[in-house]
Design a protein around this motif. Structure first.
Motif, PDB file in Angstrom:
ATOM      1  N   THR A 182      75.726  23.020 134.763  1.00  0.00           N
ATOM      2  CA  THR A 182      75.040  22.368 135.885  1.00  0.00           C
ATOM      3  C   THR A 182      75.186  23.155 137.174  1.00  0.00           C
ATOM      4  N   ARG A 183      74.298  22.834 138.106  1.00  0.00           N
ATOM      5  CA  ARG A 183      74.320  23.494 139.413  1.00  0.00           C
ATOM      6  C   ARG A 183      75.566  23.116 140.212  1.00  0.00           C
ATOM      7  N   GLU A 184      75.952  21.846 140.128  1.00  0.00           N
ATOM      8  CA  GLU A 184      77.135  21.396 140.864  1.00  0.00           C
ATOM      9  C   GLU A 184      78.394  22.146 140.410  1.00  0.00           C
ATOM     10  N   LEU A 185      78.544  22.274 139.099  1.00  0.00           N
ATOM     11  CA  LEU A 185      79.702  22.985 138.563  1.00  0.00           C
ATOM     12  C   LEU A 185      79.648  24.464 138.935  1.00  0.00           C
ATOM     13  N   CYS A 186      78.459  25.013 138.973  1.00  0.00           N
ATOM     14  CA  CYS A 186      78.275  26.413 139.363  1.00  0.00           C
ATOM     15  C   CYS A 186      78.790  26.642 140.786  1.00  0.00           C
ATOM     16  N   LYS A 187      78.426  25.768 141.693  1.00  0.00           N
ATOM     17  CA  LYS A 187      78.874  25.903 143.077  1.00  0.00           C
ATOM     18  C   LYS A 187      80.376  25.703 143.199  1.00  0.00           C
ATOM     19  N   GLN A 188      80.919  24.743 142.477  1.00  0.00           N
ATOM     20  CA  GLN A 188      82.348  24.443 142.596  1.00  0.00           C
ATOM     21  C   GLN A 188      83.210  25.587 142.063  1.00  0.00           C
ATOM     22  N   ILE A 189      82.801  26.186 140.946  1.00  0.00           N
ATOM     23  CA  ILE A 189      83.561  27.322 140.407  1.00  0.00           C
ATOM     24  C   ILE A 189      83.445  28.521 141.337  1.00  0.00           C
ATOM     25  N   THR A 190      82.266  28.718 141.919  1.00  0.00           N
ATOM     26  CA  THR A 190      82.094  29.797 142.899  1.00  0.00           C
ATOM     27  C   THR A 190      83.040  29.605 144.074  1.00  0.00           C
ATOM     28  N   ASP A 191      83.160  28.386 144.561  1.00  0.00           N
ATOM     29  CA  ASP A 191      84.073  28.090 145.676  1.00  0.00           C
ATOM     30  C   ASP A 191      85.523  28.378 145.285  1.00  0.00           C
ATOM     31  N   GLU A 192      85.903  28.043 144.030  1.00  0.00           N
ATOM     32  CA  GLU A 192      87.269  28.301 143.578  1.00  0.00           C
ATOM     33  C   GLU A 192      87.560  29.802 143.546  1.00  0.00           C
ATOM     34  N   PHE A 193      86.600  30.584 143.057  1.00  0.00           N
ATOM     35  CA  PHE A 193      86.799  32.034 143.011  1.00  0.00           C
ATOM     36  C   PHE A 193      86.908  32.619 144.422  1.00  0.00           C
ATOM     37  N   GLU A 194      86.068  32.153 145.318  1.00  0.00           N
ATOM     38  CA  GLU A 194      86.102  32.665 146.691  1.00  0.00           C
ATOM     39  C   GLU A 194      87.405  32.297 147.394  1.00  0.00           C
ATOM     40  N   LYS A 195      87.965  31.163 147.023  1.00  0.00           N
ATOM     41  CA  LYS A 195      89.193  30.686 147.652  1.00  0.00           C
ATOM     42  C   LYS A 195      90.381  31.601 147.346  1.00  0.00           C
ATOM     43  N   PHE A 196      90.371  32.203 146.140  1.00  0.00           N
ATOM     44  CA  PHE A 196      91.521  33.004 145.709  1.00  0.00           C
ATOM     45  C   PHE A 196      91.200  34.496 145.614  1.00  0.00           C
ATOM     46  N   SER A 197      90.097  34.902 146.200  1.00  0.00           N
ATOM     47  CA  SER A 197      89.712  36.316 146.168  1.00  0.00           C
ATOM     48  C   SER A 197      89.780  36.920 147.573  1.00  0.00           C
ATOM     49  N   HIS A 198      89.957  38.229 147.627  1.00  0.00           N
ATOM     50  CA  HIS A 198      89.910  38.929 148.907  1.00  0.00           C
ATOM     51  C   HIS A 198      88.453  39.143 149.322  1.00  0.00           C
ATOM     52  N   SER A 199      88.277  39.500 150.542  1.00  0.00           N
ATOM     53  CA  SER A 199      86.923  39.599 151.107  1.00  0.00           C
ATOM     54  C   SER A 199      86.074  40.665 150.419  1.00  0.00           C
ATOM     55  N   HIS A 200      86.709  41.700 149.872  1.00  0.00           N
ATOM     56  CA  HIS A 200      85.931  42.774 149.254  1.00  0.00           C
ATOM     57  C   HIS A 200      85.412  42.391 147.861  1.00  0.00           C
ATOM     58  N   VAL A 201      85.903  41.276 147.292  1.00  0.00           N
ATOM     59  CA  VAL A 201      85.398  40.799 145.998  1.00  0.00           C
ATOM     60  C   VAL A 201      84.198  39.886 146.253  1.00  0.00           C
ATOM     61  N   ILE A 202      83.054  40.248 145.687  1.00  0.00           N
ATOM     62  CA  ILE A 202      81.812  39.492 145.938  1.00  0.00           C
ATOM     63  C   ILE A 202      81.501  38.608 144.736  1.00  0.00           C
ATOM     64  N   ILE A 203      81.422  37.327 144.989  1.00  0.00           N
ATOM     65  CA  ILE A 203      81.090  36.345 143.947  1.00  0.00           C
ATOM     66  C   ILE A 203      79.703  35.795 144.235  1.00  0.00           C
ATOM     67  N   SER A 204      78.839  35.823 143.246  1.00  0.00           N
ATOM     68  CA  SER A 204      77.464  35.358 143.416  1.00  0.00           C
ATOM     69  C   SER A 204      77.191  34.194 142.457  1.00  0.00           C
ATOM     70  N   SER A 205      76.561  33.152 142.981  1.00  0.00           N
ATOM     71  CA  SER A 205      76.185  31.995 142.150  1.00  0.00           C
ATOM     72  C   SER A 205      74.691  32.019 141.888  1.00  0.00           C
ATOM     73  N   VAL A 206      74.329  31.697 140.661  1.00  0.00           N
ATOM     74  CA  VAL A 206      72.930  31.747 140.229  1.00  0.00           C
ATOM     75  C   VAL A 206      72.574  30.420 139.575  1.00  0.00           C
ATOM     76  N   TYR A 207      71.662  29.667 140.177  1.00  0.00           N
ATOM     77  CA  TYR A 207      71.226  28.369 139.647  1.00  0.00           C
ATOM     78  C   TYR A 207      69.841  28.031 140.177  1.00  0.00           C
ATOM     79  N   GLY A 208      69.191  27.099 139.531  1.00  0.00           N
ATOM     80  CA  GLY A 208      67.832  26.736 139.908  1.00  0.00           C
ATOM     81  C   GLY A 208      67.770  25.848 141.135  1.00  0.00           C
TER      82      GLY A 208
END
Length: 475
Positions: A77-103
């Motif tokens: 789901t889109r909601e889960l996609c956004k939430q996992i993206t937020d979790e990755f961004e929370k524990f990553s440094h600024s140079h790590v780029i996380i991209s979310s893809v959903y409809g």
């Protein structure tokens, strides 16, 4: 988390400590070492067990040492996609780029961001669209995560997933997470995982934390009972329905009755769904009406009550629903409304298969002002005078009969000048079309037969359970 336990870098440990995470959950203690060792993993674990962080930490560690796109996480789901993206961004440094893809949002904007992404979190449909447009190259993927795989199969994403996997190298590490391990999941894992480490955790729903109850109530009284319960003191509540249209209607009816509520379903635009989810998380309103699919992967802390306004059609869905509350050692309550028909049939399956204790309550315990009790209509009896008018005197009756006789002769075309008597039998009498019948008082319908319900439950055997499950799957 200790560095010597998981062999994590100091940067990751510092980020975890900043978020207040110092102790690993049982899921993380088993999964993180297996992933760090380079093995495929098949995990059965419920929502809210800390599994997201268990695969996020090893992937982030690998990203720190590599460049380019190395990890793909596929979610239902889109909601889960956004939430996992937020979790990755929370524990990553600024140079790590996380991209979310959903409809539901601009695909061009997502494709531009994908050019520099190191980690992609995606739903199957939109990811396949971007692949067909040649907007992403998956040849460099080293980590593939299939999160909530059971729900993706339920939603019919299996063909999309298989199409996506054709573009990913065979030399990769595959991590599959599912709340249940069904035959379909086992088949999927045997096809795409290589000698996986199997980790299974039983649901941790404890009776002392989660109180489960159900009411036997007529369908027409469900709304009144829900209003009564929601007006009691509580923080956040989710009300589950089986149909999208029901969520919209119920949210409006609750708001009219003084309980401010909003709905969350698949018919809403992505922007609106995100806005409603964020408002609920920030407690702008306290009652969310949702379907199973829309609420899948919805991680919101502080939910104290879950209501099954409509009974789910299988035990797994019931477990997912009630798992939204009583998290992190906090107490919660799951309440189901059971009426006759489909509700009763599906709830028998849940009572038989569910491992927890579900207690029965009666709606009759509430005040009639909140739960209106409809009584049988009493037969109204009328007097003769009310039905036919007052009785005429003898003089007026003779005059009435004489006038009626003259009228009959005029209607039959006869006249007094012929001096011919009209026989009484020749006069056509008006037919009586309505007859007064004595109505028997209606018998009050009994919505539930307690003894029959419990007797059926005690006689519930495996053969009956399988046949009922087959019927339930048709819906």
């Amino acid at each position: 988390m200790k560095s010597e336990t998981f062999n994590l870098s100091k940067q990751i440990l510092h980020l975890l400590e900043r978020q207040g995470i110092t102790v690993a959950t049982p899921v993380q203690k088993k999964i993180i070492p297996a992933i760090l060792s380079g093995k495929d993993v098949l995990v059965q674990s419920e929502t809210g067990s800390g599994k997201t962080l268990s695969f996020a930490i090893p992937v982030i560690e690998a990203t720190e040492k590599s460049k380019g796109l190395i990890a793909l996480i596929i979610v239902p789901t889109r909601e889960l996609c956004k939430q996992i993206t937020d979790e990755f961004e929370k524990f990553s440094h600024s140079h790590v780029i996380i991209s979310s893809v959903y409809g539901g949002v601009s695909i061009e904007h997502q494709m531009r961001k994908l050019r520099k992404a190191n980690i992609v979190v995606a739903t199957p449909g939109r990811l396949l669209d971007i692949i067909e447009r040649r907007g992403i190259n998956l040849k460099s993927i080293k980590y593939l995560v299939l999160d909530e795989a059971d729900r993706m199969l339920d939603m019919g994403f299996i063909k999309d997933i298989e199409q996506v996997l054709k573009h990913i190298p065979d030399e990769r590490q595959t991590l599959l997470f599912s709340a249940t391990i069904s035959k379909e999941i086992s088949k999927l894992s045997s096809k795409y995982l290589k000698e996986p480490v199997r980790v299974s955790f039983e649901p941790t729903i404890k009776p002392e934390y989660l109180r489960q109850t159900y009411y036997r109530v007529q369908s027409k009284k469900k709304l009144s009972l829900l209003v009564h319960l929601l007006k009691e003191d509580r923080e956040l509540a989710i009300v589950f329905c089986n149909r999208k249209s029901t969520t919209e209607t119920l949210a409006k009816e609750l708001t009219v009755k003084g309980v401010f509520a909003k709905c969350l379903n698949g018919n809403m635009t992505q922007d609106k769904r995100e806005r409603v989810t964020e408002q609920f998380r920030r407690r702008k309103f306290s009652v969310l009406i949702a379907t199973d699919v829309a609420a899948r992967g919805l991680h919101i802390e502080g939910i104290t009550h879950v209501y099954n306004y409509e009974i789910p059609k299988d035990t797994d869905s019931y477990t997912h629903r009630v798992g939204r509350t009583a998290r992190a050692g906090k107490k919660g309550e799951a309440i189901s409304f059971v009426s006759t028909g489909e509700d009763e049939k599906f709830f028998k399956q849940i009572l038989f298969n569910h491992k927890g204790v579900i207690n029965l309550k009666y709606a009759d315990n509430f005040s009639h002002s909140e739960i209106p009790i409809t009584e049988d209509k009493k037969e109204k009896r009328f007097s003769r005078e009310e039905m036919f008018g007052k009785r005429r005197s003898s003089e007026s009756s003779d005059r009435f009969r004489k006038e009626r006789g003259n009228g009959d002769r005029r209607r039959s075309g006869k006249s007094d000048r012929f001096n011919k008597k009209v026989r009484q039998s020749d006069i056509e009498r008006p037919k009586v079309t309505e007859r007064m019948e004595k109505k028997e008082p209606k018998k009050k319908k009994v919505d539930f037969d307690d003894e029959k319900f419990l007797r059926d439950l005690l006689n519930f055997d495996d053969t009956f359970s399988k046949s009922e499950r087959k019927k339930a799957k048709r819906f």
